[in-house]
Design a protein around this motif. Sequence first.
Motif, short mmCIF file in Angstrom:
data_model
loop_
_atom_site.label_atom_id
_atom_site.label_comp_id
_atom_site.label_asym_id
_atom_site.label_seq_id
_atom_site.Cartn_x
_atom_site.Cartn_y
_atom_site.Cartn_z
N HIS A 148 64.13 66.04 44.71
CA HIS A 148 65.48 66.56 44.78
C HIS A 148 66.48 65.41 44.63
O HIS A 148 66.30 64.33 45.20
CB HIS A 148 65.71 67.23 46.13
N ALA B 158 67.05 73.68 44.24
CA ALA B 158 65.60 73.77 44.36
C ALA B 158 65.24 74.42 45.69
O ALA B 158 65.93 74.23 46.68
CB ALA B 158 64.99 72.37 44.29
N PRO C 15 58.56 74.99 49.26
CA PRO C 15 57.62 75.11 48.14
C PRO C 15 56.26 75.65 48.56
O PRO C 15 55.45 76.01 47.70
CB PRO C 15 57.51 73.67 47.61
N SER D 58 63.74 75.18 49.28
CA SER D 58 63.40 74.26 50.36
C SER D 58 62.02 74.53 50.92
O SER D 58 61.57 73.82 51.79
CB SER D 58 64.44 74.37 51.47
N THR E 117 54.66 69.64 46.91
CA THR E 117 55.62 68.55 46.77
C THR E 117 56.96 69.08 46.28
O THR E 117 57.05 70.16 45.68
CB THR E 117 55.11 67.50 45.78
N LEU E 118 57.98 68.29 46.53
CA LEU E 118 59.34 68.65 46.13
C LEU E 118 60.10 67.38 45.80
O LEU E 118 60.00 66.38 46.52
CB LEU E 118 60.05 69.40 47.27
#
Length: 676
Positions: free
Chosen positions: A77, A60, A64, A62, A74-75
Motif C-alpha cells: 500500500h 486496497a 486480504p 484491508s 500479503t498486502l
Amino acid sequence: MSKPLQGATGLALLLLLSACGGGRDSEAGRPKFPVPPAPSPAPAPSPAPAPLPPISLNNAPSDPCVSGSAPAATLAHGLGPGKSSAVSVLGCTGPLSDMRWQQLDGQPLRMLAERSQTLALEPAQAGTYRFKLSFRDANGAAHEQSVSLNVPVSQRPNLLVLRGSHSVREGGKASVRAWPADAGSVQSIRWEQIEGPSVTLDTRDPRLALFTAPAVSRDTLIRLRATLTTRSGVTDVDEALVLVEKYAQAKADNPSAIWSDQHVSRVHPYLPGGRHADHLVPCVYDAAQTDDTLCPLSRLPLLAQETGGALPTVEQVMARVVVSHDWMGRNFEALLRQHDSRGDFRRMLMSTTAVVIGAQVRPSFYFAATGAIYLDADNFWLNPDERDTLNEAPDYRSGFGSALQFSQLWRYVRDGRSMFSYYDPEQRRTRSTDEVLNESAALLYHELGHALDFLPPGTYAGLDTTQGVWANIWPRYSQRRIVSDLLTAAHPLSSSEWKGLGQVLFQGQSPDATQTAYTPAQLGAAFEADRATDFYAYSTAREDAAMLFEEALLASRLGYQRDVALTDRIQAGATGSSIIVRWGQRGRVGDPRIKPRARLVLEQMSPWLDAGLVDALPAPKPMRVGESWTANLGAAGAPVRRASSAVSPSKAELALMRKEAQLHDHSGRPKLPRAR
C-alpha cells in the motif's frame, strides 16, 4: 527499577505540542475607519490559482485473508513518491514467525523492520518495488513468496508524510506521526480511521495519533488517514497501516502466568544463528510462561555460567540480545564496543540470562523470574529513521502523592551541564553514541544493579542448573540474604517521615494529615539527616541498593554527580527557570555517613572494582536554596543569587522537566512467581 516490586509518583507537567498555527482573523480587534465619500473603483480580481490534480487514494482492501484459506496473505500500500508506503503479511490461519523481508528490485530503500510483519517504506521515486518474503506459518512450515509495491506517479506537492506503518500485538500501544513539509504553513491536521476494527484515536497533539490495538480474531489491518490543510487552503493527505497481530496474551486472572495482564510484544534473537537463539524468546518473553514452565539454567544459563566467571566478550553478550528491530542490537553492540573498555557493563551482564530491547518495552525493568533485563529502545536510537519505528505512547505514571505540598527532582550533572538532552520528536535529528551513552548509562547501571542484587558474583559457583533463575534466588530471598537485605540489616534507614512517604509516593497509599502538612524544607532536613542517596530508596530495600549502585558508578566511571532536590508542589507549565529549590544536594553518595552503605553494595555486587573507589567520591555540596532549579546547574555551594522569575515554558524545558522529575513506577509490572 526492579520488576517485582511496585510503586509510583507523578508530576503534573503539561506539555502543549502545538502543531497547528494560524486560524485567527488578523483583522480582529482593529479600529474601524469611516467609509470614504468617493470609493475608488474595485480592483480587478486576481486570477484564481490553477487547481491541483486530484488526490489519488489507494482503496486496497484491508483484509486480504477473506479471499481464501491460505495460511498467510500479503498486502502492499502507498499513495505516491515521498509518501508512507508499506508491505505487510497477515497470518490468516494462525500466527507467523521468522519473518524476513529482502528487496529484490527498485531504487534501494531503507528497511528498519525487515523482521516484522509490516515493513514501513518511503520511496522517493515512482515505480515498482519487489521484495522477497520468507516466514513460517502456524504449523512451522516454511514459505517464501514475492511481494510487489507499485508506487504511482503523482503531480501533487508532498506537503505531508505519515511515519510510520508498523505491526503491534493486540493490546499494545500504537502511534503514527504526521510530518508536514513546512510546519509554519499548517492550518490543521485532521485524522480519521478508514478501515479496520474501530479504535479510539488520541489526537490531542494533531501531529500524533495514538491508540490501543484492539482484540482481534486473527491478524487484522487498521488504516489511518491524515489530511493536512495549509493556511492558504491547499490540502494533502497520507495514509498509514497498523497491523494488529493476533497473540494470546496471558490473562489477568491466571495466577500461575508470570506475564499475567501484561503486554508481551514481538521480539526475536538479534543473532538468529547465535548459540542461544532457539531458547531466548521462549525463556524470557513469552506470554505462555508460567511458574511451572520457567526455563532451567541448563537450557538458558546465566552469562557467568557460559564464561566460567571470566569477562564476557561482546560476541557472547550479543548472542543473548533480543530485539524488536535489528537496529537496536546494532546500536547496543556499538555502545559496548565504544564505551565499555573497562568491561563494567559486560561483567554486570554476567548476572543476566538475556537483554531484551523493544519498541513496546516501557518502562524498562529487571525481572527476577527470567533473569533478563528489559530496556526501552528509546534509549538507543541514533537517527530519525530508527526513532520512527518506536512506539510514542507516553510512559504514563500514577499520580501518587498528588495531595502533598512538595515535589522531587533529580538529574546528573558534569561540568555544569545536565547529562540529559531533549530531542524534539518533531525534528529529524541524529545522536552520537556518546549521547546514547548519556541516555542509557543510568538505566543500565540501575537495572543491572537489580540483577546483581539478586544474583551477585558470589552466588555463581553454587547455582543449580536443573532449576530456573527464580528457584535459585528463592532460598536467599526467603531468608533475607539478598544484597539489599544485607544493606538494610547493616545500615538501616531511619527517617520515619520518609519511610511513611515512601509508601505514599511509590506504593499508592493515601497520605494522612501529617504527611500533607509537610513542607519541602522540613522533609529536606529529615532526608539530609538520614543515609539514603535518593528519595526512591524509601520505596523498597531493592531500590535503596540500586540507587546507591547507580549513583556510585556514574560518579566514579563517568564523572556525573546526582542532584536531588525538593521544591514546592510543581504546577502545570512550570519550568526549571521558575521552580525554586527549597532543599537540595549534589553528589550525596559521597557523604561520609553514606559511604559505608555504598561500599557494602559495591563489594557484594561488583567485587572487581577498586576497593578505594568509594573513598575517592567527593563530599556532597548543598544546592542554593531560594534559587531556581536551572540556575543550580552551576557550581553547587556558591552564594545565593537572585531567584529567577517565572518565564513562559519552552517545549524543551518542559520535556527536560519530565526527565528530571522523580517519576519512578512499579505499577503494572509482572509479579514474582509463587514461592518454591
